[in-house]
Design an enzyme around this catalytic site. Sequence first.
Site, mmCIF file in Angstrom:
data_model
loop_
_atom_site.group_PDB
_atom_site.id
_atom_site.type_symbol
_atom_site.label_atom_id
_atom_site.label_comp_id
_atom_site.label_asym_id
_atom_site.label_seq_id
_atom_site.Cartn_x
_atom_site.Cartn_y
_atom_site.Cartn_z
ATOM 1 N N PRO A 34 0.779 -1.223 0.000
ATOM 2 C CA PRO A 34 0.000 0.000 0.000
ATOM 3 C C PRO A 34 0.820 1.288 0.000
ATOM 4 O O PRO A 34 1.868 1.368 0.627
ATOM 5 C CB PRO A 34 -0.825 -0.097 1.296
ATOM 6 N N ASN A 35 0.296 2.240 -0.746
ATOM 7 C CA ASN A 35 0.813 3.611 -0.838
ATOM 8 C C ASN A 35 2.085 3.749 -1.665
ATOM 9 O O ASN A 35 2.549 4.869 -1.904
ATOM 10 C CB ASN A 35 1.028 4.222 0.563
ATOM 11 N N ARG A 40 4.523 11.035 -2.074
ATOM 12 C CA ARG A 40 4.429 10.597 -0.685
ATOM 13 C C ARG A 40 5.716 10.877 0.104
ATOM 14 O O ARG A 40 6.776 10.343 -0.247
ATOM 15 C CB ARG A 40 4.195 9.080 -0.746
ATOM 16 N N TYR A 79 10.953 8.952 1.224
ATOM 17 C CA TYR A 79 10.908 7.977 0.130
ATOM 18 C C TYR A 79 11.503 8.483 -1.184
ATOM 19 O O TYR A 79 11.556 7.741 -2.165
ATOM 20 C CB TYR A 79 9.464 7.508 -0.094
ATOM 21 N N ASN A 121 8.156 -5.652 -1.367
ATOM 22 C CA ASN A 121 8.059 -4.529 -0.442
ATOM 23 C C ASN A 121 6.604 -4.466 0.030
ATOM 24 O O ASN A 121 5.757 -3.867 -0.642
ATOM 25 C CB ASN A 121 8.460 -3.204 -1.109
ATOM 26 N N ALA A 156 3.409 -1.004 4.656
ATOM 27 C CA ALA A 156 2.957 -1.062 6.058
ATOM 28 C C ALA A 156 2.550 -2.477 6.488
ATOM 29 O O ALA A 156 2.619 -2.806 7.680
ATOM 30 C CB ALA A 156 1.789 -0.095 6.262
ATOM 31 N N HIS A 202 4.655 -4.839 8.840
ATOM 32 C CA HIS A 202 4.669 -4.776 10.297
ATOM 33 C C HIS A 202 3.410 -5.350 10.938
ATOM 34 O O HIS A 202 3.293 -5.356 12.165
ATOM 35 C CB HIS A 202 4.837 -3.308 10.729
ATOM 36 N N ASP A 257 1.990 -16.047 6.095
ATOM 37 C CA ASP A 257 1.475 -17.404 5.880
ATOM 38 C C ASP A 257 1.414 -17.744 4.389
ATOM 39 O O ASP A 257 1.695 -18.880 4.005
ATOM 40 C CB ASP A 257 0.079 -17.542 6.498
ATOM 41 N N GLU A 279 12.932 -9.384 1.024
ATOM 42 C CA GLU A 279 12.168 -8.248 1.554
ATOM 43 C C GLU A 279 12.930 -6.963 1.241
ATOM 44 O O GLU A 279 14.139 -6.891 1.487
ATOM 45 C CB GLU A 279 12.041 -8.431 3.070
ATOM 46 N N HIS A 297 12.856 -2.596 1.461
ATOM 47 C CA HIS A 297 12.270 -1.323 1.907
ATOM 48 C C HIS A 297 13.096 -0.174 1.364
ATOM 49 O O HIS A 297 14.327 -0.215 1.434
ATOM 50 C CB HIS A 297 12.226 -1.238 3.435
ATOM 51 N N LEU A 298 12.401 0.824 0.863
ATOM 52 C CA LEU A 298 13.095 2.005 0.333
ATOM 53 C C LEU A 298 13.826 2.739 1.452
ATOM 54 O O LEU A 298 14.983 3.129 1.315
ATOM 55 C CB LEU A 298 12.082 2.947 -0.317
ATOM 56 N N SER A 299 13.110 2.945 2.553
ATOM 57 C CA SER A 299 13.689 3.670 3.692
ATOM 58 C C SER A 299 14.400 2.683 4.628
ATOM 59 O O SER A 299 14.180 1.464 4.537
ATOM 60 C CB SER A 299 12.583 4.387 4.462
ATOM 61 N N ARG A 301 13.740 3.973 12.045
ATOM 62 C CA ARG A 301 12.474 4.695 12.143
ATOM 63 C C ARG A 301 11.700 4.289 13.414
ATOM 64 O O ARG A 301 12.293 3.793 14.358
ATOM 65 C CB ARG A 301 11.682 4.476 10.854
ATOM 66 N N ARG A 333 7.840 0.056 13.382
ATOM 67 C CA ARG A 333 8.406 -0.462 12.124
ATOM 68 C C ARG A 333 9.530 -1.469 12.367
ATOM 69 O O ARG A 333 10.130 -1.979 11.431
ATOM 70 C CB ARG A 333 8.925 0.694 11.260
HETATM 71 C C1 DQA Z 1 8.390 0.918 3.463
HETATM 72 C C2 DQA Z 1 8.559 1.076 4.973
HETATM 73 C C3 DQA Z 1 7.265 0.807 5.704
HETATM 74 O O1 DQA Z 1 7.435 0.949 7.097
HETATM 75 C C4 DQA Z 1 6.203 1.788 5.254
HETATM 76 O O2 DQA Z 1 4.964 1.498 5.883
HETATM 77 C C5 DQA Z 1 6.057 1.835 3.786
HETATM 78 C C6 DQA Z 1 7.250 1.767 2.941
HETATM 79 C C7 DQA Z 1 9.650 1.322 2.698
HETATM 80 O O3 DQA Z 1 9.733 0.978 1.516
HETATM 81 O O4 DQA Z 1 10.527 1.995 3.234
HETATM 82 O O5 DQA Z 1 4.962 2.041 3.273
HETATM 83 O O6 DQA Z 1 8.136 -0.442 3.194
#
Ligand code: DQA
Length: 148
Positions: free
Chosen positions: A9-10, A17, A22, A73, A76, A79, A86, A97, A99-101, A106, A110
């Site tokens: 999501p997002n 964003r 990001y 990725n 959210a 977490h 599963d 896995e 993550h951009l950040s 953080r 997270r």
């Molecule tokens: C994220 C980190 C997550 O905590 C956050 O909810 C995201 C993006 C990242 O790519 O850094 O939506 O997965």
Amino acid sequence: MKLLVLNGPNLNLLGLREPDIYGRETYQSLCERIERHAQDAGVLVDIRQSNHEGVLVDWIQEAHGRYDGIVFNPAAYTHTSIALLDALKAVNLPCVEVHLSDVTKREDFRQVSFIRLASFATISGKGVQGYLEAIDLFVKRGKDAGHC
Ligand code: DQA
């Protein structure tokens, strides 16, 4: 090798964003960079994004027998989602896995990752480059296993 790149999501709002966290690169640009890198590495990729947990679960289930691995990725849902964990365990596909950040630097909430429990590697805090490194990890893994 065929990989499924899944985004939660997002992430469709990249560029708009929280650019301080990001970056300013758009989701479309992220996809183009992944596609270019995959092509150079001789890897086939399908890239998908959904804001819906169940849709991501469906895509992971459908990946069984169709893909050699998942670059994920979960945003959210990283977490919170035992359903995604599963699903990954059910199909037993190797997962990286991403993550951009740098989630390790953080908020406390997270610091938990359910997805990590079903991933052979986690790349965090490298921006779009993290996705490219995830593809490289799969290529290396394939070579080490004598598959390519
Ligand atoms: C994220 C980190 C997550 O905590 C956050 O909810 C995201 C993006 C990242 O790519 O850094 O939506 O997965």
